[in-house]
Design a protein around this motif. Structure first.
Motif, PDB file in Angstrom:
ATOM      1  N   HIS A  27      38.655  65.695   0.882  1.00 53.69           N
ATOM      2  CA  HIS A  27      38.549  65.866   2.325  1.00 53.69           C
ATOM      3  C   HIS A  27      37.632  64.809   2.932  1.00 53.69           C
ATOM      4  O   HIS A  27      37.909  64.247   3.992  1.00 53.69           O
ATOM      5  CB  HIS A  27      38.047  67.275   2.656  1.00 53.69           C
ATOM      6  CG  HIS A  27      38.151  67.619   4.103  1.00 53.69           C
ATOM      7  ND1 HIS A  27      37.153  68.270   4.786  1.00 53.69           N
ATOM      8  CD2 HIS A  27      39.134  67.413   4.999  1.00 53.69           C
ATOM      9  CE1 HIS A  27      37.508  68.443   6.050  1.00 53.69           C
ATOM     10  NE2 HIS A  27      38.712  67.933   6.195  1.00 53.69           N
TER      11      HIS A  27
ATOM     12  N   ALA B  90      42.269  69.577   4.453  1.00 59.77           N
ATOM     13  CA  ALA B  90      41.244  70.380   5.131  1.00 59.77           C
ATOM     14  C   ALA B  90      41.321  71.843   4.686  1.00 59.77           C
ATOM     15  O   ALA B  90      40.298  72.476   4.419  1.00 59.77           O
ATOM     16  CB  ALA B  90      41.409  70.273   6.646  1.00 59.77           C
ATOM     17  N   GLU B  91      42.544  72.375   4.594  1.00 61.49           N
ATOM     18  CA  GLU B  91      42.717  73.779   4.186  1.00 61.49           C
ATOM     19  C   GLU B  91      42.241  73.983   2.751  1.00 61.49           C
ATOM     20  O   GLU B  91      41.610  74.994   2.427  1.00 61.49           O
ATOM     21  CB  GLU B  91      44.188  74.187   4.288  1.00 61.49           C
ATOM     22  CG  GLU B  91      44.715  74.326   5.711  1.00 61.49           C
ATOM     23  CD  GLU B  91      43.946  75.354   6.520  1.00 61.49           C
ATOM     24  OE1 GLU B  91      43.728  75.123   7.722  1.00 61.49           O
ATOM     25  OE2 GLU B  91      43.530  76.388   5.943  1.00 61.49           O
TER      26      GLU B  91
ATOM     27  N   SER C 236      32.974  71.846   7.027  1.00 62.97           N
ATOM     28  CA  SER C 236      34.176  71.139   6.583  1.00 62.97           C
ATOM     29  C   SER C 236      34.793  70.496   7.808  1.00 62.97           C
ATOM     30  O   SER C 236      35.511  71.142   8.568  1.00 62.97           O
ATOM     31  CB  SER C 236      35.154  72.130   5.946  1.00 62.97           C
ATOM     32  OG  SER C 236      36.354  71.474   5.578  1.00 62.97           O
TER      33      SER C 236
ATOM     34  N   GLU D  84      45.825  67.903   7.139  1.00 61.29           N
ATOM     35  CA  GLU D  84      45.619  69.330   7.385  1.00 61.29           C
ATOM     36  C   GLU D  84      45.550  70.087   6.066  1.00 61.29           C
ATOM     37  O   GLU D  84      44.721  70.989   5.901  1.00 61.29           O
ATOM     38  CB  GLU D  84      46.757  69.868   8.267  1.00 61.29           C
ATOM     39  CG  GLU D  84      46.628  71.325   8.667  1.00 61.29           C
ATOM     40  CD  GLU D  84      45.323  71.667   9.362  1.00 61.29           C
ATOM     41  OE1 GLU D  84      44.797  70.823  10.123  1.00 61.29           O
ATOM     42  OE2 GLU D  84      44.789  72.772   9.118  1.00 61.29           O
TER      43      GLU D  84
ATOM     44  N   ARG E  62      34.882  72.301  11.203  1.00 63.90           N
ATOM     45  CA  ARG E  62      34.884  73.737  10.949  1.00 63.90           C
ATOM     46  C   ARG E  62      33.642  74.144  10.164  1.00 63.90           C
ATOM     47  O   ARG E  62      33.076  73.360   9.408  1.00 63.90           O
ATOM     48  CB  ARG E  62      36.130  74.150  10.178  1.00 63.90           C
ATOM     49  CG  ARG E  62      37.399  74.084  11.012  1.00 63.90           C
ATOM     50  CD  ARG E  62      38.552  74.748  10.326  1.00 63.90           C
ATOM     51  NE  ARG E  62      39.288  73.827   9.482  1.00 63.90           N
ATOM     52  CZ  ARG E  62      40.462  74.112   8.949  1.00 63.90           C
ATOM     53  NH1 ARG E  62      41.032  75.280   9.165  1.00 63.90           N
ATOM     54  NH2 ARG E  62      41.082  73.234   8.199  1.00 63.90           N
TER      55      ARG E  62
END
Lengths: 368, 94
Positions: free
Chosen positions: A49, A68-69, B18, A65, B21
């Motif tokens: 990330h 990030a998840e 993160s 994305e 977030r």
């Protein structure tokens, strides 16, 4: 660019002097899926990330994305473990058992610029050998259970590296007595291990970790004596600390020699430098490159590096450093004549077949 | 919700960042919460006791919006954070 080299480039992100670069173009869907699976397995989501956010790794918006998840998922696991660690620390404090947080959790907070970069999947706590039984009993009373029974009563306190436990919520905790299985673990000077201290905070509570040089030796043991081939995260820990300028190289070298583990530390540093193609030389990397281990250490290390090396062969090598006839006898009994509960939990069906197979393997290894 | 209501991050909260977030978890119990956008900024602004009006002014300047609009918007975020035991009120109450 192959998957292993992409993965190594991800693991090296942020290391000064690394010649590895992630792909300049986004991976195709299939390659990305393989990379994500490997990143998840190796707990590299924090570095992936970060590489994406820094623009070092080219990704599509969907891939960004997903990265990030993946990171959020990994961080959630770390926070749940840290909550459990606080409970473990309280349990041990209540019975005056001194402890040190080791490996992932402590390294994340003490040796990385942001603990979110360094994910971990379990907890590791070190206690003094003389308090090992009390620590274990306290945790068992507190709702933890052993993953594997003890080979024989008293074996873990005397010879084991650690005991694996599962907490009430299913999270793993390894209660350590020393740094490694076998001869390298037994030759660790445990008094020296406890002689220095670092501290970090979790939710306002101060927790104790090993001193920096002891912590570095611990990550070297983890990198060199763990999985074959070594996982990238332990190697990253070695490089992260060696490049930090926070270690005293001569203390590290002296401690490693005193623990008869120079070969372990030199190997860990050399493999880290090679894996991440680090161009910057440090006093430790220069020492590791020129290090010539004594033959006994070299042979002992070879047992860990050979994936075909059996547990029995390593146990035999360990026997050579177990001091005293009675201790040697206890060590052999634990391996060759384990208790019924240990046998029932193992892959051997009956006590006689276990001791017969164990003895045969030890004799075969002795004659190789 | 009044502007002079003073809020503070609850003690005993584990957190990691993160990107934009925040992943947070109360030590006493509860589930992992992921804060994003205004909620994440709001929580970070409350590292010390801060009147809600000051928070709204900061966010209004940050986003280029009227303070009254921001006050309305952050009300729901504050309610969520309080329900999750991530912030506590330490000063004047509504």
């Amino acid at each position: 660019m192959t998957l292993p080299s992409t993965l190594a480039a991800v693991a090296a992100h942020g290391l000064p002097g690394s010649l590895l670069d992630p792909p300049a173009e986004p991976l195709d869907d299939g390659s990305w899926l393989f990379l994500v699976a490997a990143v998840r397995r190796q707990r590299l989501a924090g570095l992936l990330h970060r590489a994406v956010l820094d623009g070092a790794m080219a990704v599509t918006p969907r891939q960004a994305e997903e990265a990030a998840e993946l990171h959020v998922e990994g961080l959630a696991g770390c926070l749940l473990l840290e909550r459990q660690l606080l409970m473990v620390a309280s349990l041990l404090d209540d019975v005056a058992v001194e402890h040190r947080v080791i490996k992932g959790t402590s390294v994340a907070h003490l040796d990385y610029p942001d603990p979110a970069l360094r994910l971990f999947g379990d907890l590791d706590v070190l206690v003094r050998p003389e308090q090992f039984d009390l620590a274990l009993a306290t945790l068992l009373d507190g709702g933890y259970r052993r993953r594997y029974p003890e080979a024989r009563p008293g074996f873990d306190r005397r010879f084991s590296k650690s005991v694996s436990l599962v907490g009430p919520t299913g999270l793993e905790l390894d209660l350590h007595r020393t740094f490694a299985f076998g001869r390298f673990g037994l030759s660790v000077d445990l008094q020296q291990t406890w002689s220095a201290l670092s501290r970090f905070e979790l939710a306002g509570r101060s927790l104790a970790a090993l001193g920096p040089e002891q912590r570095f030796l611990n990550v070297c043991f983890n990198a060199a004596l763990g999985d074959v081939p070594p996982r990238l995260v332990p190697l990253r820990d070695v490089a992260q600390m060696a490049l930090s300028n926070r270690l005293d190289p001569s203390t590290v070298r002296l401690m490693a020699e005193h623990w008869r583990a120079g070969a372990v530390v030199a190997h860990a540093v050399s493999v880290a430098w090679k894996s991440f193609q680090l161009s910057d030389a440090t006093p430790l990397s220069a020492w590791a490159q020129d290090y010539r281990p004594d033959p006994r250490q070299e042979r002992a290390l070879a047992l860990f590096l050979d994936p075909r090396s059996s547990y029995a062969r390593r146990a035999l090598a360990t026997l050579q450093v177990v001091g005293g006839v009675r201790n040697k006898a206890a060590f052999i009994r634990g391996h060759v004549f384990p208790g019924r509960r240990y046998v029932a939990a193992s892959r051997y069906g009956a006590n006689t077949s276990r001791w017969g197979a164990g003895l045969r393997q030890l004799m075969d290894d002795a004659h190789r | 919700m009044t502007r002079d209501r003073v809020l503070l991050q609850a003690g005993g909260v584990l957190s990691r960042r993160s990107g934009d977030r925040l992943v947070v978890l109360g030590v006493q119990g509860g589930d992992v919460t992921v804060l994003s956008g205004t909620a994440a900024v709001l929580w970070q602004l409350l590292s010390e006791p801060t009147p809600l009006g000051d928070v709204a002014s900061f966010l209004a300047e940050m986003y280029g919006m009227p303070v009254d609009v921001v006050m309305n918007d952050i009300g729901a975020a504050v309610d969520d954070l309080e329900r999750a035991s991530l912030v506590i009120a330490t000063g004047a109450t509504p």
